[in-house]
Write an enzyme that holds these catalytic residues in place. Sequence first.
Site, PDB file in Angstrom:
ATOM      1  N   HIS A 109      -8.577  -9.429  51.149  1.00 29.37           N
ATOM      2  CA  HIS A 109      -9.204  -9.376  52.462  1.00 29.37           C
ATOM      3  C   HIS A 109     -10.340  -8.357  52.522  1.00 29.37           C
ATOM      4  O   HIS A 109     -11.454  -8.707  52.893  1.00 29.37           O
ATOM      5  CB  HIS A 109      -8.234  -9.200  53.632  1.00 29.37           C
ATOM      6  CG  HIS A 109      -8.993  -9.278  54.907  1.00 29.37           C
ATOM      7  ND1 HIS A 109      -9.394 -10.469  55.442  1.00 29.37           N
ATOM      8  CD2 HIS A 109      -9.559  -8.321  55.649  1.00 29.37           C
ATOM      9  CE1 HIS A 109     -10.153 -10.235  56.487  1.00 29.37           C
ATOM     10  NE2 HIS A 109     -10.275  -8.931  56.647  1.00 29.37           N
ATOM     11  N   HIS A 153     -14.752 -22.555  56.824  1.00 28.43           N
ATOM     12  CA  HIS A 153     -14.882 -21.235  57.439  1.00 28.43           C
ATOM     13  C   HIS A 153     -15.685 -20.281  56.547  1.00 28.43           C
ATOM     14  O   HIS A 153     -16.631 -19.644  56.988  1.00 28.43           O
ATOM     15  CB  HIS A 153     -13.491 -20.660  57.727  1.00 28.43           C
ATOM     16  CG  HIS A 153     -13.473 -19.189  57.911  1.00 28.43           C
ATOM     17  ND1 HIS A 153     -13.979 -18.579  59.036  1.00 28.43           N
ATOM     18  CD2 HIS A 153     -13.049 -18.187  57.113  1.00 28.43           C
ATOM     19  CE1 HIS A 153     -13.855 -17.270  58.915  1.00 28.43           C
ATOM     20  NE2 HIS A 153     -13.299 -17.007  57.737  1.00 28.43           N
ATOM     21  N   PHE A 154     -15.317 -20.198  55.270  1.00 30.58           N
ATOM     22  CA  PHE A 154     -15.990 -19.135  54.504  1.00 30.58           C
ATOM     23  C   PHE A 154     -17.355 -19.537  53.947  1.00 30.58           C
ATOM     24  O   PHE A 154     -18.071 -18.701  53.440  1.00 30.58           O
ATOM     25  CB  PHE A 154     -15.064 -18.468  53.476  1.00 30.58           C
ATOM     26  CG  PHE A 154     -14.523 -19.337  52.391  1.00 30.58           C
ATOM     27  CD1 PHE A 154     -15.335 -19.882  51.428  1.00 30.58           C
ATOM     28  CD2 PHE A 154     -13.154 -19.577  52.311  1.00 30.58           C
ATOM     29  CE1 PHE A 154     -14.820 -20.656  50.413  1.00 30.58           C
ATOM     30  CE2 PHE A 154     -12.630 -20.353  51.300  1.00 30.58           C
ATOM     31  CZ  PHE A 154     -13.467 -20.898  50.351  1.00 30.58           C
TER      32      PHE A 154
HETATM   33  C1  HEM Z   1     -24.964 -25.200  46.751  1.00 28.09           C
HETATM   34  C2  HEM Z   1     -24.264 -24.642  47.689  1.00 28.09           C
HETATM   35  C3  HEM Z   1     -22.759 -24.813  47.812  1.00 28.09           C
HETATM   36  C4  HEM Z   1     -22.016 -25.951  47.796  1.00 28.09           C
HETATM   37  C5  HEM Z   1     -22.517 -27.367  47.669  1.00 28.09           C
HETATM   38  C6  HEM Z   1     -20.635 -25.559  47.919  1.00 28.09           C
HETATM   39  C7  HEM Z   1     -19.557 -26.437  47.981  1.00 28.09           C
HETATM   40  C8  HEM Z   1     -18.222 -26.078  47.955  1.00 28.09           C
HETATM   41  C9  HEM Z   1     -17.087 -26.946  48.132  1.00 28.09           C
HETATM   42  C10 HEM Z   1     -17.163 -28.438  48.446  1.00 28.09           C
HETATM   43  C11 HEM Z   1     -15.965 -26.219  47.991  1.00 28.09           C
HETATM   44  C12 HEM Z   1     -14.527 -26.708  48.129  1.00 28.09           C
HETATM   45  C13 HEM Z   1     -14.024 -27.363  46.903  1.00 28.09           C
HETATM   46  C14 HEM Z   1     -12.546 -27.666  46.976  1.00 28.09           C
HETATM   47  O1  HEM Z   1     -11.770 -26.948  47.626  1.00 28.09           O
HETATM   48  O2  HEM Z   1     -12.127 -28.662  46.358  1.00 28.09           O
HETATM   49  C15 HEM Z   1     -16.367 -24.872  47.718  1.00 28.09           C
HETATM   50  C16 HEM Z   1     -15.505 -23.824  47.481  1.00 28.09           C
HETATM   51  C17 HEM Z   1     -15.907 -22.517  47.442  1.00 28.09           C
HETATM   52  N1  HEM Z   1     -17.186 -22.035  47.615  1.00 28.09           N
HETATM   53 FE1  HEM Z   1     -18.879 -23.102  47.811  1.00 28.09          FE
HETATM   54  N2  HEM Z   1     -20.570 -24.213  48.010  1.00 28.09           N
HETATM   55  C18 HEM Z   1     -21.860 -23.719  47.961  1.00 28.09           C
HETATM   56  C19 HEM Z   1     -22.237 -22.391  48.060  1.00 28.09           C
HETATM   57  C20 HEM Z   1     -21.363 -21.336  48.098  1.00 28.09           C
HETATM   58  C21 HEM Z   1     -21.739 -19.960  48.279  1.00 28.09           C
HETATM   59  C22 HEM Z   1     -23.163 -19.454  48.480  1.00 28.09           C
HETATM   60  C23 HEM Z   1     -20.601 -19.237  48.191  1.00 28.09           C
HETATM   61  C24 HEM Z   1     -20.407 -17.764  48.305  1.00 28.09           C
HETATM   62  C25 HEM Z   1     -21.314 -16.855  48.239  1.00 28.09           C
HETATM   63  C26 HEM Z   1     -19.506 -20.160  47.945  1.00 28.09           C
HETATM   64  C27 HEM Z   1     -18.193 -19.787  47.751  1.00 28.09           C
HETATM   65  C28 HEM Z   1     -17.140 -20.660  47.558  1.00 28.09           C
HETATM   66  C29 HEM Z   1     -15.782 -20.253  47.295  1.00 28.09           C
HETATM   67  C30 HEM Z   1     -15.271 -18.820  47.161  1.00 28.09           C
HETATM   68  C31 HEM Z   1     -15.006 -21.416  47.210  1.00 28.09           C
HETATM   69  C32 HEM Z   1     -13.510 -21.501  46.997  1.00 28.09           C
HETATM   70  C33 HEM Z   1     -13.160 -21.693  45.577  1.00 28.09           C
HETATM   71  C34 HEM Z   1     -11.671 -21.885  45.431  1.00 28.09           C
HETATM   72  O3  HEM Z   1     -11.067 -22.641  46.192  1.00 28.09           O
HETATM   73  O4  HEM Z   1     -11.127 -21.222  44.536  1.00 28.09           O
HETATM   74  N3  HEM Z   1     -20.011 -21.417  47.915  1.00 28.09           N
HETATM   75  N4  HEM Z   1     -17.756 -24.808  47.725  1.00 28.09           N
HETATM   76 CU   LIG Z   2      -8.661 -12.110  55.404  1.00 32.94          CU
END
Ligand code: HEM
Ligand SMILES: [Cu+2]
Length: 611
Positions: A245, A396-397
Amino acid sequence: MSDATVNDTTKTTGEPLGEAYLDKFPAEAKVVRSALYSSFLMLALGGLFGVIQTLHRTDFLRIMESETYYTVLTAHGVFLVIAFTIFFLVGVFTWGVTTSLDRGVEDIRFTWVWLGTMSAGAVMSAVAILAGFTDSIDMSADVLFTFYAPMQAHPLFYIGLTVFVVGTWLAGADWFRSWWAWKKENPGERIPLPTFMVLTTMIMWYVATIGVATAILAFLLPWSLGLIDSVNPTLTRTLFWFFGHPVVYFWLMPAYMMWYVLLPKISGGKLFSDPLARVVFVLFLLLSTPVGIHHQYLDPGISEGFKFIAMTNTMFLLLPSLLTAFTVVASMEHGARQRGGTGRIGWLKALPWRDPVFAGMALAGLMFAAGGFSGMINAGMNINYLVHNTLWVPGHFHLTVGTAVALTFMAATYWFLPQLTGKKLWGRSVALVQVVLWFIGMTFMTNAMHRAGLLGIPRRTAEPQYDGFEFEAGVGSVAELDAQIALGSIFLTLSLVLFFAVVIGTALGSRSDDIPANGYAEALSGPEDSPKILDNLKLWFGLAVVLVIIAYTFPLLSIIERGGLFGPDITAFPQSIDIVSMAWVTAEQYAVDAFTSASEATQAAINGVLR
Ligand code: HEM
Ligand SMILES: [Cu+2]
């Protein structure tokens, strides 16, 4: 601060006057530049994996096997939220400390040592993750950025993370050292605001990383090296969220810092209140660690009471964010009125919307408000159950870290690049399109993710549609939600391409004398108006530790008591049910006892009568 160039607010961006950061601090500028370039590399890789996984799970383009999804998702998460954010913020913090104390670092070699340490750690972890793409190397780390047991990664992954964190500890030491040196020469002066923000953030970070360091060094690393057979999963999860967190505030506080010290300057005005900004940072330091259990509302093995306490603390944490919203908007309004803006909302038009630095940060702040609302839903123990582990959570994030933080960092880059390279920003209008495109892309993607989450569509899977099961959408359809998510991801990717075009275009340009002066906004109500106690960092550190001890001692003890230090923690029931069943067993025992004595008494009575 007495230095005129440092606190000069009469010159906003675009006016060629004074010295750039590079002119004043050439050696430090090189370090900051390297940190920023490392962070951009991670952003490029993380973004690439982001679009690949999005198109895969929405079934628009499948260029990998579903088995590889976790490797991609781990790379996406770790590269973006650990590497991109932290490399960027150490650069910004170095800028903030040196600019506001108006002195270079004490020993530039030490500064390079910590940046080198962080880079070595990042490379090790990245190698462990990326090796998961090939079978020819027997190594993988597809454990997601939350890496707690029972997922297990190659030891190199944990070692890399440890080395990276040690690098950040050394960076903090560097900034504290600068401050101590400054304090000796300026006894009795208030800590300049940016340095105050850096130091409070770092104290929070030192407290928070105790959890993850313990999880890795005592449990996960020995386990993955085969030195111990098992771990207690609830314990490693709890230690992870102890850190997991506050780490979100480690990303957010640098963004807040730029909203407080740069945004008012770019808007053409002053920071509304320096004391309020200090209060906000102290509140984050105190409140962000004792709430981690709010990520474990659905974890068995932690009693409902502890979860309830975490929820209450979390609600208090809303306060500094609301104070920030108030202060930042008030500062922007002041800037707009300085520029001739009038009217109750008419002043909004007077803001420099064509400046990508301003537009990017303002849009990021707007998105953050939406993220705050979905965050309140997550924080509530009861409604959390509805959205837990669904796409709502990434929805959310991506508003908070994915936009409030990432977009602020990208927008700030357009201010920092000229300062750090001495070159004019290339493609100002490209930069403007870039920030707007990110905003639009995230609007599509996160809105659809939140809605999909409400339908129960899971996160973290390559195959969200189960065979023989259809998700029912109340409004629209699942296909439409998928299309919006995919479309959003394409906008985001285009936005990233433009971002890199501007960065590379600027880096390849030639030296210019036409760079705005380095500096940050003055305050309408300055540090002299804030109570002295705010600068008592030892006090805040002590209080932060006490709050952590209060919040965590009993949960940790009860977890260890039940599951043992090294597990296995096999309790599959929530604690409350446990209590109910214990109460039942006890009641049953009483009943049996009572029945037995009653029957014995009856027997005795009968015997007596019969005798
Ligand atoms: C090109 C831009 C981005 C796209 C298309 C994108 C798309 C996604 C999607 C669809 C997921 C969910 C996947 C799943 O749960 O099956 C995800 C997870 C995540 N994204 Fe992004 N995202 C983008 C940019 C970012 C940025 C800028 C950050 C943070 C600075 C970020 C951080 C995360 C994190 C921490 C997760 C979770 C990973 C996990 O579940 O372990 N994303 N993203
Ligand atoms: Cu938290």
